[in-house]
Write a protein that holds these residues in place. Structure first.
Motif, PDB file in Angstrom:
ATOM      1  N   VAL A   3       0.360  -7.285   2.240  1.00 46.09           N
ATOM      2  CA  VAL A   3       0.633  -7.041   3.649  1.00 46.09           C
ATOM      3  C   VAL A   3      -0.093  -8.107   4.453  1.00 46.09           C
ATOM      4  CG1 VAL A   3       0.218  -5.474   5.584  1.00 46.09           C
ATOM      5  CG2 VAL A   3       0.981  -4.555   3.393  1.00 46.09           C
ATOM      6  N   ASN A   4       0.643  -8.764   5.330  1.00 48.18           N
ATOM      7  CA  ASN A   4       0.068  -9.793   6.196  1.00 48.18           C
ATOM      8  C   ASN A   4       0.082  -9.291   7.628  1.00 48.18           C
ATOM      9  OD1 ASN A   4      -0.167 -11.673   4.024  1.00 48.18           O
ATOM     10  ND2 ASN A   4       2.010 -12.119   4.233  1.00 48.18           N
ATOM     11  N   VAL A   5      -1.030  -9.482   8.325  1.00 46.22           N
ATOM     12  CA  VAL A   5      -1.117  -9.026   9.706  1.00 46.22           C
ATOM     13  C   VAL A   5      -2.047  -9.961  10.469  1.00 46.22           C
ATOM     14  CG1 VAL A   5      -3.023  -7.441   9.212  1.00 46.22           C
ATOM     15  CG2 VAL A   5      -1.524  -7.008  11.155  1.00 46.22           C
ATOM     16  N   ALA A   6      -1.758 -10.145  11.735  1.00 47.94           N
ATOM     17  CA  ALA A   6      -2.612 -10.979  12.579  1.00 47.94           C
ATOM     18  C   ALA A   6      -3.813 -10.170  13.071  1.00 47.94           C
ATOM     19  CB  ALA A   6      -1.815 -11.499  13.765  1.00 47.94           C
ATOM     20  N   GLU A   7      -4.929 -10.842  13.177  1.00 52.64           N
ATOM     21  CA  GLU A   7      -6.137 -10.198  13.677  1.00 52.64           C
ATOM     22  C   GLU A   7      -5.874  -9.557  15.033  1.00 52.64           C
ATOM     23  OE1 GLU A   7      -9.505 -12.790  14.373  1.00 52.64           O
ATOM     24  OE2 GLU A   7     -10.882 -11.220  13.695  1.00 52.64           O
ATOM     25  N   GLY A   8      -6.354  -8.329  15.193  1.00 54.72           N
ATOM     26  CA  GLY A   8      -6.157  -7.610  16.444  1.00 54.72           C
ATOM     27  C   GLY A   8      -4.927  -6.717  16.456  1.00 54.72           C
ATOM     28  N   ASN A   9      -4.009  -6.956  15.530  1.00 55.22           N
ATOM     29  CA  ASN A   9      -2.815  -6.111  15.436  1.00 55.22           C
ATOM     30  C   ASN A   9      -3.093  -4.886  14.564  1.00 55.22           C
ATOM     31  OD1 ASN A   9      -1.479  -7.923  16.993  1.00 55.22           O
ATOM     32  ND2 ASN A   9       0.004  -8.559  15.430  1.00 55.22           N
ATOM     33  N   PRO A  10      -2.298  -3.826  14.755  1.00 57.38           N
ATOM     34  CA  PRO A  10      -2.470  -2.656  13.875  1.00 57.38           C
ATOM     35  C   PRO A  10      -1.967  -2.969  12.475  1.00 57.38           C
ATOM     36  CG  PRO A  10      -0.609  -2.358  15.359  1.00 57.38           C
ATOM     37  CD  PRO A  10      -1.281  -3.609  15.780  1.00 57.38           C
ATOM     38  N   LEU A  11      -2.554  -2.285  11.496  1.00 50.43           N
ATOM     39  CA  LEU A  11      -2.126  -2.475  10.113  1.00 50.43           C
ATOM     40  C   LEU A  11      -1.800  -1.140   9.478  1.00 50.43           C
ATOM     41  CD1 LEU A  11      -4.391  -1.668   7.689  1.00 50.43           C
ATOM     42  CD2 LEU A  11      -5.645  -3.479   8.874  1.00 50.43           C
ATOM     43  N   THR A  12      -0.863  -1.179   8.534  1.00 49.62           N
ATOM     44  CA  THR A  12      -0.517  -0.016   7.723  1.00 49.62           C
ATOM     45  C   THR A  12      -0.352  -0.462   6.286  1.00 49.62           C
ATOM     46  OG1 THR A  12       0.635   1.098   9.546  1.00 49.62           O
ATOM     47  CG2 THR A  12       1.146   1.827   7.311  1.00 49.62           C
TER      48      THR A  12
END
Lengths: 114, 112
Positions: A11-20
């Motif tokens: 799973v890739n996500v940008a810092e500050g964004n929500p993650l699941t």
């Protein structure tokens, strides 16, 4: 057969964004559910657990997980991701009447980009 | 508080040599103890678990064995290592079923 599925290898996500990070299980009865995190060359570190009660459980480092009995899911969430959250995450299930062993998912690698 | 220790942290062994990995737990008594192997940084395979001194359950038939000579000591052994024994070995302890297992920092074993 009893099993735990983590459908996403990464799973890739940008810092500050929500993650699941997703987890579903196939276990009869009411199991106990756990999330662990593993940093490189380290052991697994316990994050949180669901035993009974409120479907939303809160754990370490701002993580939380939502238990959904009808969907047999236990997804890990965090409202705002940090680069330091980048690690390997494992979902685990302890089936009822089994007092000794955990069934682990295959793990999901979380990558948080600055 | 409870702590779990594993050693060594890394080990390089030739094929056919013996193996002994040790795990000890402090701050609790009569824990359940577990040995896992993790291949390629991914899934965990339960190798052995123990609910008491001298009581060992094997999950996967293989080249390894385990022993529990004392309440808080768990040893993973082999008489002759194979290339396929390479991996990251993790020891864990647990108590009641509604409590998590707690892991040591592992031993990375490389077989040459």
């Amino acid at each position: 057969a009893q099993s735990v599925a983590q459908p996403e290898d990464q799973v890739n996500v940008a810092e500050g964004n929500p993650l699941t990070v997703k987890c579903t299980y196939s276990v009869s009865g009411n199991p106990y559910l756990f999330w662990y995190v593993q940093y490189p060359n380290r052991g697994l570190q316990f994050l949180l657990k669901y035993i009974t009660g409120d479907n939303l459980v809160k754990g370490s480092y701002g993580f939380e997980a939502e238990f959904n009995k009808s969907q047999t899911s236990f997804h890990l969430k965090k409202p705002s991701a940090l680069v330091s959250d980048s690690a390997l995450y494992f979902c685990a299930v302890r089936p009822p009447r089994n007092t000794d062993k955990l069934i682990f998912g295959t793990g999901t690698r979380l990558q948080v980009f600055p | 508080s409870q702590t779990i220790h594993q050693w060594p942290a890394t080990l390089v062994q030739p094929v056919g040599s013996p193996l002994s990995l040790e795990c000890t737990v402090e701050g609790t008594s009569n824990p359940n103890l577990y040995w896992y192997r993790q291949a390629a940084g991914r899934g965990l395979q339960l190798l052995f678990y123990s609910v008491g001194i001298g009581q060992i359950s094997s999950e996967v038939p293989q080249n390894l064995s385990a022993s529990r000579p004392q309440d808080r000591q768990f040893i993973l052994s082999s008489k002759k290592l194979l290339l396929s024994d390479s991996g990251f070995y993790l020891c864990a302890w647990g108590r009641r079923q509604n409590q998590p297992q707690h892991f040591g920092d592992g031993t990375r074993l490389s077989i040459l």
